[in-house]
Scaffold this motif. Structure first.
Motif, PDB file in Angstrom:
ATOM      1  N   LYS A  18      77.653 -88.752  99.617  1.00 57.18           N
ATOM      2  CA  LYS A  18      78.850 -89.605  99.699  1.00 57.18           C
ATOM      3  C   LYS A  18      80.109 -88.758  99.776  1.00 57.18           C
ATOM      4  O   LYS A  18      81.021 -89.059 100.543  1.00 57.18           O
ATOM      5  CB  LYS A  18      78.921 -90.546  98.491  1.00 57.18           C
ATOM      6  N   VAL A  19      80.161 -87.696  98.986  1.00 54.07           N
ATOM      7  CA  VAL A  19      81.321 -86.797  99.017  1.00 54.07           C
ATOM      8  C   VAL A  19      81.398 -86.119 100.384  1.00 54.07           C
ATOM      9  O   VAL A  19      82.471 -86.036 100.982  1.00 54.07           O
ATOM     10  CB  VAL A  19      81.242 -85.757  97.870  1.00 54.07           C
ATOM     11  N   GLU A  20      80.266 -85.678 100.893  1.00 51.40           N
ATOM     12  CA  GLU A  20      80.241 -85.032 102.201  1.00 51.40           C
ATOM     13  C   GLU A  20      80.728 -85.996 103.286  1.00 51.40           C
ATOM     14  O   GLU A  20      81.527 -85.622 104.153  1.00 51.40           O
ATOM     15  CB  GLU A  20      78.823 -84.563 102.526  1.00 51.40           C
ATOM     16  N   GLU A  21      80.293 -87.250 103.221  1.00 54.04           N
ATOM     17  CA  GLU A  21      80.724 -88.240 104.202  1.00 54.04           C
ATOM     18  C   GLU A  21      82.234 -88.483 104.109  1.00 54.04           C
ATOM     19  O   GLU A  21      82.918 -88.575 105.119  1.00 54.04           O
ATOM     20  CB  GLU A  21      79.973 -89.556 103.971  1.00 54.04           C
ATOM     21  N   SER A  22      82.760 -88.560 102.885  1.00 54.64           N
ATOM     22  CA  SER A  22      84.199 -88.790 102.730  1.00 54.64           C
ATOM     23  C   SER A  22      85.002 -87.600 103.259  1.00 54.64           C
ATOM     24  O   SER A  22      86.023 -87.788 103.923  1.00 54.64           O
ATOM     25  CB  SER A  22      84.562 -89.082 101.270  1.00 54.64           C
ATOM     26  N   TYR A  23      84.547 -86.381 103.004  1.00 53.72           N
ATOM     27  CA  TYR A  23      85.248 -85.206 103.528  1.00 53.72           C
ATOM     28  C   TYR A  23      85.160 -85.144 105.051  1.00 53.72           C
ATOM     29  O   TYR A  23      86.083 -84.666 105.709  1.00 53.72           O
ATOM     30  CB  TYR A  23      84.713 -83.916 102.917  1.00 53.72           C
ATOM     31  N   HIS A  24      84.062 -85.622 105.593  1.00 56.56           N
ATOM     32  CA  HIS A  24      83.923 -85.662 107.051  1.00 56.56           C
ATOM     33  C   HIS A  24      84.999 -86.567 107.653  1.00 56.56           C
ATOM     34  O   HIS A  24      85.591 -86.239 108.683  1.00 56.56           O
ATOM     35  CB  HIS A  24      82.527 -86.149 107.441  1.00 56.56           C
ATOM     36  N   ILE A  25      85.286 -87.675 107.003  1.00 57.66           N
ATOM     37  CA  ILE A  25      86.293 -88.613 107.502  1.00 57.66           C
ATOM     38  C   ILE A  25      87.695 -88.040 107.313  1.00 57.66           C
ATOM     39  O   ILE A  25      88.465 -87.915 108.269  1.00 57.66           O
ATOM     40  CB  ILE A  25      86.177 -89.968 106.781  1.00 57.66           C
ATOM     41  N   ILE A  26      88.055 -87.687 106.083  1.00 54.77           N
ATOM     42  CA  ILE A  26      89.432 -87.252 105.828  1.00 54.77           C
ATOM     43  C   ILE A  26      89.703 -85.838 106.314  1.00 54.77           C
ATOM     44  O   ILE A  26      90.858 -85.445 106.449  1.00 54.77           O
ATOM     45  CB  ILE A  26      89.837 -87.403 104.343  1.00 54.77           C
ATOM     46  N   GLY A  27      88.647 -85.095 106.609  1.00 57.93           N
ATOM     47  CA  GLY A  27      88.815 -83.730 107.092  1.00 57.93           C
ATOM     48  C   GLY A  27      89.177 -83.649 108.566  1.00 57.93           C
ATOM     49  O   GLY A  27      89.610 -82.604 109.045  1.00 57.93           O
ATOM     50  N   LYS A  28      89.020 -84.760 109.289  1.00 59.17           N
ATOM     51  CA  LYS A  28      89.389 -84.750 110.701  1.00 59.17           C
ATOM     52  C   LYS A  28      90.900 -84.674 110.828  1.00 59.17           C
ATOM     53  O   LYS A  28      91.630 -85.334 110.094  1.00 59.17           O
ATOM     54  CB  LYS A  28      88.885 -86.009 111.399  1.00 59.17           C
ATOM     55  N   LYS A  29      91.334 -83.890 111.774  1.00 60.57           N
ATOM     56  CA  LYS A  29      92.771 -83.696 111.978  1.00 60.57           C
ATOM     57  C   LYS A  29      93.463 -85.038 112.185  1.00 60.57           C
ATOM     58  O   LYS A  29      92.971 -85.881 112.921  1.00 60.57           O
ATOM     59  CB  LYS A  29      93.010 -82.773 113.173  1.00 60.57           C
ATOM     60  N   TRP A  30      94.569 -85.226 111.513  1.00 62.58           N
ATOM     61  CA  TRP A  30      95.480 -86.368 111.588  1.00 62.58           C
ATOM     62  C   TRP A  30      95.076 -87.547 110.712  1.00 62.58           C
ATOM     63  O   TRP A  30      95.904 -88.416 110.469  1.00 62.58           O
ATOM     64  CB  TRP A  30      95.681 -86.864 113.032  1.00 62.58           C
ATOM     65  N   MET A  31      93.842 -87.624 110.242  1.00 65.38           N
ATOM     66  CA  MET A  31      93.398 -88.798 109.486  1.00 65.38           C
ATOM     67  C   MET A  31      94.290 -89.055 108.268  1.00 65.38           C
ATOM     68  O   MET A  31      94.741 -90.180 108.059  1.00 65.38           O
ATOM     69  CB  MET A  31      91.942 -88.658 109.036  1.00 65.38           C
ATOM     70  N   CYS A  32      94.524 -88.038 107.469  1.00 62.53           N
ATOM     71  CA  CYS A  32      95.306 -88.216 106.243  1.00 62.53           C
ATOM     72  C   CYS A  32      96.751 -88.584 106.551  1.00 62.53           C
ATOM     73  O   CYS A  32      97.346 -89.405 105.844  1.00 62.53           O
ATOM     74  CB  CYS A  32      95.238 -86.959 105.379  1.00 62.53           C
ATOM     75  N   LEU A  33      97.321 -87.998 107.596  1.00 59.61           N
ATOM     76  CA  LEU A  33      98.697 -88.340 107.957  1.00 59.61           C
ATOM     77  C   LEU A  33      98.810 -89.781 108.440  1.00 59.61           C
ATOM     78  O   LEU A  33      99.799 -90.455 108.162  1.00 59.61           O
ATOM     79  CB  LEU A  33      99.228 -87.389 109.032  1.00 59.61           C
ATOM     80  N   ILE A  34      97.812 -90.269 109.137  1.00 60.82           N
ATOM     81  CA  ILE A  34      97.821 -91.666 109.579  1.00 60.82           C
ATOM     82  C   ILE A  34      97.782 -92.584 108.359  1.00 60.82           C
ATOM     83  O   ILE A  34      98.564 -93.539 108.267  1.00 60.82           O
ATOM     84  CB  ILE A  34      96.646 -91.956 110.535  1.00 60.82           C
ATOM     85  N   VAL A  35      96.914 -92.287 107.408  1.00 60.83           N
ATOM     86  CA  VAL A  35      96.851 -93.084 106.170  1.00 60.83           C
ATOM     87  C   VAL A  35      98.193 -93.010 105.455  1.00 60.83           C
ATOM     88  O   VAL A  35      98.728 -94.023 104.992  1.00 60.83           O
ATOM     89  CB  VAL A  35      95.693 -92.609 105.261  1.00 60.83           C
ATOM     90  N   HIS A  36      98.768 -91.833 105.383  1.00 60.71           N
ATOM     91  CA  HIS A  36     100.066 -91.646 104.721  1.00 60.71           C
ATOM     92  C   HIS A  36     101.143 -92.544 105.340  1.00 60.71           C
ATOM     93  O   HIS A  36     101.938 -93.144 104.624  1.00 60.71           O
ATOM     94  CB  HIS A  36     100.492 -90.181 104.803  1.00 60.71           C
ATOM     95  N   THR A  37     101.162 -92.640 106.656  1.00 63.31           N
ATOM     96  CA  THR A  37     102.197 -93.440 107.319  1.00 63.31           C
ATOM     97  C   THR A  37     102.079 -94.924 107.005  1.00 63.31           C
ATOM     98  O   THR A  37     103.071 -95.653 107.087  1.00 63.31           O
ATOM     99  CB  THR A  37     102.162 -93.281 108.859  1.00 63.31           C
TER     100      THR A  37
ATOM    101  N   LEU B  69      92.371 -94.735  98.960  1.00 67.07           N
ATOM    102  CA  LEU B  69      92.351 -93.401  99.567  1.00 67.07           C
ATOM    103  C   LEU B  69      93.764 -92.835  99.608  1.00 67.07           C
ATOM    104  O   LEU B  69      93.981 -91.665  99.278  1.00 67.07           O
ATOM    105  CB  LEU B  69      91.763 -93.457 100.979  1.00 67.07           C
ATOM    106  N   GLY B  70      94.735 -93.658  99.975  1.00 67.93           N
ATOM    107  CA  GLY B  70      96.130 -93.220 100.019  1.00 67.93           C
ATOM    108  C   GLY B  70      96.616 -92.720  98.679  1.00 67.93           C
ATOM    109  O   GLY B  70      97.314 -91.705  98.597  1.00 67.93           O
ATOM    110  N   ARG B  71      96.232 -93.420  97.611  1.00 71.41           N
ATOM    111  CA  ARG B  71      96.623 -92.978  96.259  1.00 71.41           C
ATOM    112  C   ARG B  71      96.007 -91.617  95.934  1.00 71.41           C
ATOM    113  O   ARG B  71      96.663 -90.756  95.349  1.00 71.41           O
ATOM    114  CB  ARG B  71      96.195 -94.014  95.221  1.00 71.41           C
TER     115      ARG B  71
END
Length: 107
Positions: A14-33, A92-94
């Motif tokens: 589960k941790v590996e899957e979550s890092y796979h998602i948020i580790g992709k470039k731009w994903m975290c910035l999109i969530v942040h916006t 996730l944003g938090r």
């Protein structure tokens, strides 16, 4: 869970899957916006100008498939589409805000 699969193995996957998602470039910035309010595609793009429209479209689709972003078509004139975070996306944003605080302190 099979008899050979341990609880730790399940957590690790589960941790590996979550890092796979948020580790992709731009994903975290999109969530942040989207943390404060829903935004249209053009507003997200304006916030992250180095992100191409093609990649933004791909990332939004991936985040929708993961249940992190919700696509909402507003039928006013003119018709427009807004994107917002689901409950899963808000949580996730938090978590990402903690990373942002860490980055502010150390970078």
């Amino acid at each position: 869970m099979t008899h050979k699969e341990t609880h730790d193995d399940k957590i690790c996957s589960k941790v590996e899957e979550s890092y796979h998602i948020i580790g992709k470039k731009w994903m975290c910035l999109i969530v942040h916006t989207l943390l404060k309010e829903p935004k249209r595609f053009s507003e997200i793009h304006a916030f992250i100008p180095d992100l191409s429209k093609r990649v933004l479209n791909e990332r939004i689709k991936e985040l929708e498939e993961c249940g992190i972003i919700l696509r909402n078509v507003i039928l006013d004139r003119p018709v427009r589409t807004e994107y917002s975070l689901t409950k899963k996306g808000v949580e996730l944003g938090r978590a990402l805000q903690e990373v942002e605080a860490w980055a502010e302190k150390w970078f």
